[in-house]
Design a protein around this motif. Structure first.
Motif, PDB file in Angstrom:
ATOM      1  N   TYR A   1       0.836  -1.203   0.000  1.00 15.18           N
ATOM      2  CA  TYR A   1       0.000   0.000   0.000  1.00 15.18           C
ATOM      3  C   TYR A   1       0.878   1.262   0.000  1.00 15.18           C
ATOM      4  CZ  TYR A   1      -2.784   3.806   1.878  1.00 15.18           C
ATOM      5  OH  TYR A   1      -3.360   5.020   2.080  1.00 15.18           O
TER       6      TYR A   1
ATOM      7  N   GLN B   1       3.993   1.614  -0.951  1.00 13.72           N
ATOM      8  CA  GLN B   1       4.743   1.733  -2.202  1.00 13.72           C
ATOM      9  C   GLN B   1       3.883   2.246  -3.342  1.00 13.72           C
ATOM     10  OE1 GLN B   1       6.368  -2.184  -2.637  1.00 13.72           O
ATOM     11  NE2 GLN B   1       7.960  -1.842  -1.113  1.00 13.72           N
ATOM     12  N   LYS B   2       2.578   1.980  -3.299  1.00 13.94           N
ATOM     13  CA  LYS B   2       1.694   2.408  -4.385  1.00 13.94           C
ATOM     14  C   LYS B   2       1.184   3.840  -4.231  1.00 13.94           C
ATOM     15  CE  LYS B   2      -0.023  -1.961  -6.061  1.00 13.94           C
ATOM     16  NZ  LYS B   2      -1.227  -2.676  -6.480  1.00 13.94           N
ATOM     17  N   GLN B   3       1.506   4.506  -3.131  1.00 14.83           N
ATOM     18  CA  GLN B   3       1.040   5.879  -2.938  1.00 14.83           C
ATOM     19  C   GLN B   3       1.697   6.789  -3.961  1.00 14.83           C
ATOM     20  OE1 GLN B   3      -1.468   6.701  -0.579  1.00 14.83           O
ATOM     21  NE2 GLN B   3      -1.472   4.494  -0.889  1.00 14.83           N
ATOM     22  N   LYS B   4       0.929   7.766  -4.402  1.00 10.46           N
ATOM     23  CA  LYS B   4       1.458   8.714  -5.380  1.00 10.46           C
ATOM     24  C   LYS B   4       2.490   9.621  -4.732  1.00 10.46           C
ATOM     25  CE  LYS B   4      -2.550   9.057  -8.341  1.00 10.46           C
ATOM     26  NZ  LYS B   4      -3.550   9.959  -8.927  1.00 10.46           N
ATOM     27  N   ARG B   5       3.467   9.985  -5.504  1.00 13.45           N
ATOM     28  CA  ARG B   5       4.479  10.934  -5.054  1.00 13.45           C
ATOM     29  C   ARG B   5       3.890  12.346  -5.173  1.00 13.45           C
ATOM     30  NH1 ARG B   5       7.266   7.450  -2.708  1.00 13.45           N
ATOM     31  NH2 ARG B   5       8.644   6.106  -3.872  1.00 13.45           N
ATOM     32  N   PRO B   6       4.326  13.273  -4.326  1.00 13.31           N
ATOM     33  CA  PRO B   6       3.841  14.665  -4.436  1.00 13.31           C
ATOM     34  C   PRO B   6       4.209  15.242  -5.796  1.00 13.31           C
ATOM     35  CG  PRO B   6       5.128  14.359  -2.440  1.00 13.31           C
ATOM     36  CD  PRO B   6       5.250  13.091  -3.240  1.00 13.31           C
ATOM     37  N   THR B   7       3.340  16.078  -6.306  1.00 14.94           N
ATOM     38  CA  THR B   7       3.636  16.758  -7.577  1.00 14.94           C
ATOM     39  C   THR B   7       4.153  18.138  -7.294  1.00 14.94           C
ATOM     40  OG1 THR B   7       1.360  17.554  -7.733  1.00 14.94           O
ATOM     41  CG2 THR B   7       1.863  15.474  -8.837  1.00 14.94           C
TER      42      THR B   7
ATOM     43  N   ASN C   1       3.708  21.693  -7.946  1.00 16.21           N
ATOM     44  CA  ASN C   1       2.731  22.642  -8.516  1.00 16.21           C
ATOM     45  C   ASN C   1       3.291  24.027  -8.530  1.00 16.21           C
ATOM     46  OD1 ASN C   1       0.885  20.630  -8.890  1.00 16.21           O
ATOM     47  ND2 ASN C   1      -0.111  20.965  -6.922  1.00 16.21           N
TER      48      ASN C   1
END
Length: 76
Positions: free
Chosen positions: A66, A68-74, A76
């Motif tokens: 779970y 590892q599958k989290q999105k990385r911050p973008t 902006n």
């Protein structure tokens, strides 16, 4: 996200305070100019945090997957 195993005698608030303090110091030391506009005044971290505990026998591999599958911050 962090997955840590700690002794039941360790207070979670102490662990979080230490993690925030040490990481803030290291990040400020290396990236002080780049992070300046991201700070809350002079604070690096907010006072809030979220802790979810998992008891013995919980499938840590599922939790690791779970995280590892989290999105990385973008940026902006």
């Amino acid at each position: 996200h962090l997955l840590v195993e700690i002794s039941p005698s360790v207070r979670i608030s102490d662990l979080v305070r230490t993690l925030k303090s040490v990481s803030s110091g290291k990040i400020r030391q290396e990236f002080s100019q780049q992070i300046r506009h991201y700070l809350w005044g002079k604070r690096f971290w907010t006072r809030s945090y979220c802790v979810i505990s998992v008891g013995d026998g919980a499938p840590t591999q599922v939790i690791e997957k779970y995280i590892q599958k989290q999105k990385r911050p973008t940026n902006n």
